[in-house]
Every structure is written in structure tokens, then in C-alpha cells.
Design an enzyme around this catalytic site. Structure first.
Site: not given
Ligand SMILES: [Zn+2]
Ligand SMILES: *[C@@H]1O[C@H](CO)[C@@H](O)[C@H](O)[C@H]1NC(C)=O
Ligand SMILES: *[C@@H]1O[C@H](CO)[C@@H](O)[C@H](O)[C@H]1NC(C)=O
Ligand SMILES: *[C@@H]1O[C@H](CO)[C@@H](O)[C@H](O)[C@H]1NC(C)=O
Ligand SMILES: *[C@@H]1O[C@H](CO)[C@@H](O)[C@H](O)[C@H]1NC(C)=O
Ligand SMILES: *[C@@H]1O[C@H](CO)[C@@H](O)[C@H](O)[C@H]1NC(C)=O
Ligand SMILES: *[C@@H]1O[C@H](CO)[C@@H](O)[C@H](O)[C@H]1NC(C)=O
Length: 474
Positions: A337, A436
Site C-alpha cells: 500500500e 511513518h
Molecule cells: Zn497505512
């Protein structure tokens, strides 16, 4: 920006995160469900209570958190293209089979393979200082000896254009304000090519986050194929602001950047599928999903281990309660993804001819914190059905409201082709503190909050899979 970037960005950004600030309940409250559907939904009251009790107080308590903790402690981060991601997929296939689910299998897809390798940056003028960096996904590296160049700091693309004559041969540092994820992520996604157009040799982007304790937040970036590809990395908010202040005082900035990043050939991975096969309409499908890949920093616990494990929990719960939905309840764990929905695009290509048999695709990829409803994209009539299901949930789940704009990156192609999509509205106000970054660990998650999400997720998935009809479309 013209062309590729805006459409890719739209796919990358969960609609509901876009909408979080202005999220408003749908405006269908003054309309009424057809009597037949209202009566049908009333018949699910007891089973919804059983589901909630199982998830929150019963054998399901803490289960999705404990399973996820075991999984992330065993595998850590799961970057696309790595053997570690494939090992984690093998593990899921094994445990989904052990869980007694049907038709457990992987569906082969080709995925990106990007390696960060070693990376470092140093301010060498006006003083020696180590700048923390995190190379952005798909970035090229520098030559082995690095790049040593003077830097300029801009606050926006407009300022970049205004100062284009100063850019040649420089490293361009972007110190853009945080104005919400979708708006600010454009800087991460597009800065390298925007600056390369004016002759920059590299870009450093202020991390896209509302808060920082000197954290770097990576993510995908895309090159414009008609421009030179220059290395690009993110830096901390603190360093971006310091460099900006220095430049404002007229101080000359010189930076040495070393990045070993490389893009390798595509490789094989798998979307992971498991089902409870429909008892009456096995060809009809309700999907619950999350993505199993993650960035190579942190543990991918929040993004998107949480979505993966509440989705698995939905099938576990339905099966454990002995429920046999009329249509197939399908779990899909998307791969790759993070590079822009690479695995889910191939799933769409392989299955789009069956779109008429998909009732709805649910994706959880924006946190599994305390829920407060669902987010949904579909027809007005389908929205009323969703509201009807929400009203079956007990008050403590605070989930009777359906917000417009549902689904994530991985169900974007389905949404664009008119298939209903949904996601879980949850108190993810701090999501981008951790996103992230090395901060994405189990410590961010809470077992009780995950149970609440599982309860909501399972109730919607089960009722939608068992109702007499597919969700109505326009
Ligand atoms: Zn994600
Ligand atoms: C890529 O760069 C070229 C040259 O500047 C520009 O004309 C084009 O619009 C850009 N493409 C995209 C997708 O931004
Ligand atoms: C679930 O975790 C909580 C602590 O977070 C604990 O108090 C509770 O006993 C656990 N329940 C089960 C069934 O393990
Ligand atoms: C993956 O790539 C191989 C060749 O590299 C190709 O044969 C195959 O069709 C591709 N698979 C998909 C799902 O695109
Ligand atoms: C990558 O793919 C290209 C084109 O298919 C091929 O020529 C090259 O040998 C491949 N490189 C590696 C390392 O597999
Ligand atoms: C659903 O699947 C069945 C069996 O594959 C097929 O015959 C039917 O045409 C499909 N329905 C729709 C609406 O696509
Ligand atoms: C329910 O969720 C709404 C929307 O976030 C929030 O304003 C409200 O305080 C919540 N109520 C409870 C009881 O948690």
C-alpha cells in the site's frame, strides 16, 4: 499541479482524514428507511449485542491487540519487496488457516522494491551539526561520496517559483507549515521534481506531522519522469525551522548529504485472502481489510497493523459465534500500500469484473483508536442502511452516526468505479504524531480501544454480509 500528482495523492490520502476537521454527519436523517429494511435490521439487534459482548467483554477481549503485539514483536517493520514482509504473510496464512477460516490463500502481485540503505546529512556551514534525515520512498540515492552543496530554504512552491534563479546547484529545503495531512503531504510527494525543474541537486522536506520530538516521518514520493531524478529526504520540524531561521539572518548554509537509496526491480508479493464463505450467496462479497506492508521505520503497528488485526478479528468473532452470513465475508490484507496501493490495484484489476457482486469494501487504515461511527461513500439509500446498522450498536460505542467519505487508498479504485466503501471513524487526532516514523509501535495502541473498534467493525461487516440484499447503488 497538473497531471499525475493530484490523482495519486487523492488515492494516497484516506478520505476521512481529509474530512476529519470538517466531518459532518450525513444529511439523510430526515429520510426514512423502507419499512422492509427497517424490520430486517431490527432482527439483528440481538446478534449485534452478542458481537459487541464477545468483542468487548467476552473471549475477544484484548485478542486483536495481543495477536498484533505477537506479530509485530516477531516481524517488526514490513517493507514491500523484503523477505521479512513475505515471512509475515506466510505467518498470517498459517494463522488464518488455524483459525478455521475458508479459502485461505495468497494472490500473487508484483510490488515495488526500494531500499533505504545508509543515509546521513551534516550541516557543514555555519557550524558542524548532524541533521537527522529519512529518505523518502522511491528516492534515488546520491553518488557514493555524497552531495556537498549550498542550501536555500523555502516555505512553499510559490516561494520556490519566485526564487527559481537561486536554485541551480543547490539543495532546496522545504519548511512548509503543517496544514493538515493531505495539503502538506503534497510537499513530500512532489518537491523533488518541482525543485529539479529549476536545477536543484537534492531536496530536504520538513516532516509532514503536526508535532515532533525531533522525529523524521518518511513516506512515498513520486518523480515527474520528464525531469531529472534528484535525491530527497525528510528532516525534522525542529531542523527545518532552524535552517529557516539561519537563512532569514542571512547565514549561508552548506549541507553534505549521503543517501544509498536504490530502486530495484519489481518482485513478487501477495495479497492475503481468507473468508467465511457465504451460506446462500457465496459469489457475493463484503470485504474487510487493512494493509500488511509498512514503512521500514517503526513497527507498522498503527499503520496498518491495527487495521489488519481488527479486520481478522471480525472474521474470528463471526465464526466463533457460529454465525453463517448469507454472502461471503472476505478478509483482504493488501500488500505494498505504501508505494501508492500497488497490491490493491492488482486485486482490483483481477476482480473488477465481479464488481456487481461486491456489496461494500471496508478498509481500516487510519487508526484503531476510540471509535465514534463509520465513514461511508455510497448512495443515499445505502447511507440510510448504514445509519440503520449504526443505531443497533449500544450507546457506549458512540457509533450511530455515519460520516460522508469512507474507505482508504486500497479501496480507492472500487470507490471510483461506484462500489460502496467504508472505514471506521475513530479518535485519531494524534495519528500523524506517529505516522511513518520510529514512533509507530504497539505503545501507541490500546487493547480496549481496539476491542471497541473490533465490535463496531464486526457488527457492520456481519450485518452487511447477512442482509437479504446488496447495498443499493445509484
Ligand atoms: Zn497505512
Ligand atoms: C512534468 O514536468 C514537465 C516539465 O516541467 C511539465 O510540463 C509536466 O506538466 C510535469 N508533469 C506532471 C505530471 O506534473
Ligand atoms: C485485557 O487487558 C486488560 C489490561 O489492559 C486486563 O485488565 C484484562 O484482564 C485483560 N483481559 C483479558 C481477558 O486478558
Ligand atoms: C508480474 O510480472 C510478471 C513478469 O514480470 C508478469 O508475468 C505477471 O503477469 C505480473 N503479474 C501481475 C499481477 O501483474
Ligand atoms: C531488472 O530488470 C531488467 C529488465 O527486465 C533486467 O535487464 C535486469 O537484469 C534486472 N535486474 C536485476 C538485478 O534483476
Ligand atoms: C455475480 O456472480 C455470478 C456468479 O459468478 C454471476 O453469474 C453474476 O452475473 C454476478 N452478478 C453481477 C451483478 O455481477
Ligand atoms: C461521541 O463522538 C463525538 C464525535 O467525536 C464526540 O463529540 C462525543 O464527545 C462522543 N461522545 C462520547 C460519549 O464519547
Amino acid at each position: 499541479m497538473a497531471g499525475l500528482f493530484p490523482s495519486l495523492l487523492l488515492l494516497l490520502v484516506p478520505l476521512s482524514l481529509t474530512a476529519l476537521a470538517e466531518a459532518s454527519p450525513s444529511s439523510t436523517h430526515d429520510k426514512f428507511l423502507p419499512d422492509k429494511i427497517a424490520r430486517e435490521l431490527a432482527g439483528y439487534q440481538d446478534v449485534v449485542e452478542q458481537i459487541v459482548d464477545y468483542a468487548v467483554n467476552g473471549p475477544g477481549q484484548n485478542q486483536s491487540y495481543d495477536r498484533l503485539a505477537t506479530f509485530t514483536d516477531a516481524f517488526g517493520s514490513r517493507l514491500s519487496g523484503t523477505q521479512n514482509l513475505e515471512n509475515s504473510i506466510d505467518y498470517m496464512l498459517e494463522y488464518l488457516r488455524k483459525d478455521g477460516l475458508d479459502n485461505v490463500h495468497g494472490e500473487d502481485v508484483n510490488v515495488t522494491r526500494w531500499l533505504r540503505n545508509q543515509e546521513s546529512a551534516r550541516l557543514v556551514e555555519p557550524r558542524d551539526y548532524v541533521i537527522a534525515i529519512s529518505s523518502l520512498g522511491s528516492s534515488v540515492g546520491t553518488p557514493e561520496e555524497g552531495i556537498l552543496a549550498y542550501a536555500i530554504v523555502v516555505r512553499s512552491f510559490d516561494e520556490l517559483v519566485t526564487r527559481m534563479d537561486e536554485v541551480t546547484g543547490k539543495i532546496v529545503v522545504f519548511n512548509q507549515d503543517y496544514e493538515g495531512y493531505p495539503k502538506s503531504a503534497i510537499y513530500r510527494v512532489a518537491s523533488a521534481s518541482r525543485a529539479a525543474e529549476f536545477g536543484a541537486v537534492a531536496t530536504l522536506i520538513r516532516s509532514v506531522a503536526p508535532f515532533s520530538i525531533h522525529s523524521v516521518h518518511t513516506g512515498i514520493q513520486f518523480y515527474n519522469e520528464s525531469l531529472p531524478k534528484i535525491p530527497t529526504a525528510c528532516i525534522t520540524i525542529e531542523d527545518a525551522e532552524m535552517l529557516y531561521r539561519m537563512e532569514q539572518r542571512g547565514t549561508r548554509l552548506r549541507i553534505q548529504l549521503i543517501m544509498g537509496a536504490e530502486n530495484l526491480n519489481m518482485t513478487r508479493s501477495r495479497n492475503t485472502v481468507a473468508e467465511i464463505t457465504g451460506s446462500v450467496y457465496p459469489e457475493q462479497v463484503v470485504v474487510v481489510s487493512g494493509h500488511i506492508d509498512s514503512w521500514d521505520v517503526g513497527q507498522g503497528a498503527m499503520d496498518d497493523g491495527g487495521g489488519v488485526f481488527i479486520s481478522w478479528q471480525a472474521l474470528t468473532t463471526v465464526r466463533a459465534l457460529g454465525l453463517k452470513p448469507k454472502r461471503t465475508l472476505r478478509l483482504v490484507l493488501w500488500t505494498d500500500e505504501e508505494a501508492g496501493g500497488v497490491g490493491s490495484q492488482q486485486y482490483y484489476d483481477a476482480h473488477k469484473t465481479e464488481a456487481g457482486n461486491y456489496s461494500v469494501l471496508l478498509e481500516s487504515d487510519e487508526g484503531v483508536f476510540t471509535p465514534y461511527g463509520m465513514e461511508f461513500t455510497g448512495s443515499g439509500a445505502a447511507m440510510m442502511v448504514m445509519e440503520g446498522i449504526g443505531k443497533l450498536l449500544p450507546e457506549f460505542l458512540n457509533s450511530s452516526v455515519i460520516y460522508a467519505g469512507g474507505g482508504g487508498t486500497d479501496v480507492g479504485w472500487w470507490r471510483a468505479s461506484g462500489v460502496p466503501t467504508g472505514s471506521i471513524a475513530n479518535h485519531n487526532e494524534h495519528y500523524f504524531y506517529f505516522h511513518h516514523s520510529d514512533g509507530d509501535t504497539m505503545t501507541v495502541l490500546d487493547p480496549h480501544q481496539m476491542d471497541l473498534c473490533s465490535a463496531v467493525w464486526t457488527a457492520f461487516a456481519y450485518v452487511l454480509a447477512d442482509m437479504d440484499d446488496l447495498l443499493p447503488r445509484d
